[in-house]
Design an enzyme around this catalytic site. Structure first.
Site, PDB file in Angstrom:
ATOM      1  N   ASP A 118       0.651   9.435  -2.013  1.00 49.35           N
ATOM      2  CA  ASP A 118      -0.470   8.539  -1.739  1.00 49.35           C
ATOM      3  C   ASP A 118       0.041   7.325  -0.968  1.00 49.35           C
ATOM      4  O   ASP A 118       0.825   6.538  -1.505  1.00 49.35           O
ATOM      5  CB  ASP A 118      -1.120   8.107  -3.055  1.00 49.35           C
ATOM      6  CG  ASP A 118      -2.310   7.189  -2.885  1.00 49.35           C
ATOM      7  OD1 ASP A 118      -2.597   6.733  -1.758  1.00 49.35           O
ATOM      8  OD2 ASP A 118      -2.969   6.899  -3.904  1.00 49.35           O
ATOM      9  N   VAL A 157       6.027   3.086  -3.145  1.00 48.31           N
ATOM     10  CA  VAL A 157       7.118   3.942  -2.672  1.00 48.31           C
ATOM     11  C   VAL A 157       6.668   4.763  -1.461  1.00 48.31           C
ATOM     12  O   VAL A 157       7.414   4.911  -0.491  1.00 48.31           O
ATOM     13  CB  VAL A 157       7.665   4.833  -3.806  1.00 48.31           C
ATOM     14  CG1 VAL A 157       8.757   5.766  -3.295  1.00 48.31           C
ATOM     15  CG2 VAL A 157       8.220   3.975  -4.936  1.00 48.31           C
ATOM     16  N   CYS A 158       5.458   5.274  -1.489  1.00 48.07           N
ATOM     17  CA  CYS A 158       4.945   6.053  -0.349  1.00 48.07           C
ATOM     18  C   CYS A 158       4.830   5.168   0.890  1.00 48.07           C
ATOM     19  O   CYS A 158       5.163   5.595   2.000  1.00 48.07           O
ATOM     20  CB  CYS A 158       3.585   6.645  -0.683  1.00 48.07           C
ATOM     21  SG  CYS A 158       3.628   7.820  -2.046  1.00 48.07           S
ATOM     22  N   SER A 159       4.381   3.956   0.688  1.00 48.37           N
ATOM     23  CA  SER A 159       4.275   3.001   1.780  1.00 48.37           C
ATOM     24  C   SER A 159       5.654   2.710   2.370  1.00 48.37           C
ATOM     25  O   SER A 159       5.846   2.748   3.592  1.00 48.37           O
ATOM     26  CB  SER A 159       3.617   1.715   1.258  1.00 48.37           C
ATOM     27  OG  SER A 159       3.498   0.769   2.284  1.00 48.37           O
ATOM     28  N   THR A 219       7.036   5.796   4.353  1.00 52.75           N
ATOM     29  CA  THR A 219       6.386   5.989   5.647  1.00 52.75           C
ATOM     30  C   THR A 219       6.821   4.909   6.637  1.00 52.75           C
ATOM     31  O   THR A 219       7.121   5.196   7.804  1.00 52.75           O
ATOM     32  CB  THR A 219       4.855   6.007   5.477  1.00 52.75           C
ATOM     33  OG1 THR A 219       4.532   7.031   4.524  1.00 52.75           O
ATOM     34  CG2 THR A 219       4.146   6.286   6.790  1.00 52.75           C
TER      35      THR A 219
END
Length: 163
Positions: A53, A58-60, A63
């Site tokens: 998500d 962490v995903c941010s 990416t």
């Protein structure tokens, strides 16, 4: 296959493809809602960064980290795939200044099921990185053991540098 989510085991729908296997056929979507099929991603080496998500820390970070690296690797295609809706991905990219990385939506779960990365009990994808050659053969794979942890960026970039 199992991974951890906050220290608890969660099951993926199957075993993700191994190094040496072909990337399976799937479809994902651009921010404009255009369908992108597996074959559309091939033609030059491809790094697929898979995140659960984009709207989580962490995903941010994952990416944005790969977005920063894309300029140094003009011969590699960098793609992030998440379950976020295409329009949500467009807003996230605009807010976070992500312009170099292709961000694709697996909101229909085609990628998640074909790659066996979907976690049904959680409703999202397992954090992972795949590097694929020009013909679609998987040449690098990292399935992050704990979803809340970052992947080994340096190992993936070192692999690319040796190609």
């Amino acid at each position: 296959m199992e991974v951890l989510r906050g220290g608890e085991k969660v099951e993926l729908v199957g075993n993700p493809p191994m190094i040496g296997e072909q990337l399976p056929k799937f479809k994902v979507f651009t921010g404009d809602g255009e369908k992108v099929k597996t074959r559309d991603l091939l033609g030059k080496p491809l790094l697929i960064s898979v995140v659960p998500d984009l709207n989580t820390p962490v995903c941010s970070m994952q990416t944005k980290k790969f977005n920063q690296e894309t300029d140094q690797y003009s011969d590699i295609r960098f793609v992030t795939i998440s379950n976020n809706m295409p329009k949500d991905q467009v807003v996230w990219c605009a807010n976070e200044g992500v312009k170099n990385m292709e961000v694709l939506s697996d909101h229909e779960l085609s990628f998640g099921y074909e790659m066996n990365l979907y976690i049904p009990n959680a409703g999202y994808l397992a954090r992972s990185i795949f590097i694929v050659d020009t013909d679609g053969k998987i040449i690098y794979r990292e399935i992050v053991p704990e979803i809340h942890d970052e992947p080994d960026y340096q190992a993936a970039l070192d692999f690319i540098n040796k190609m």
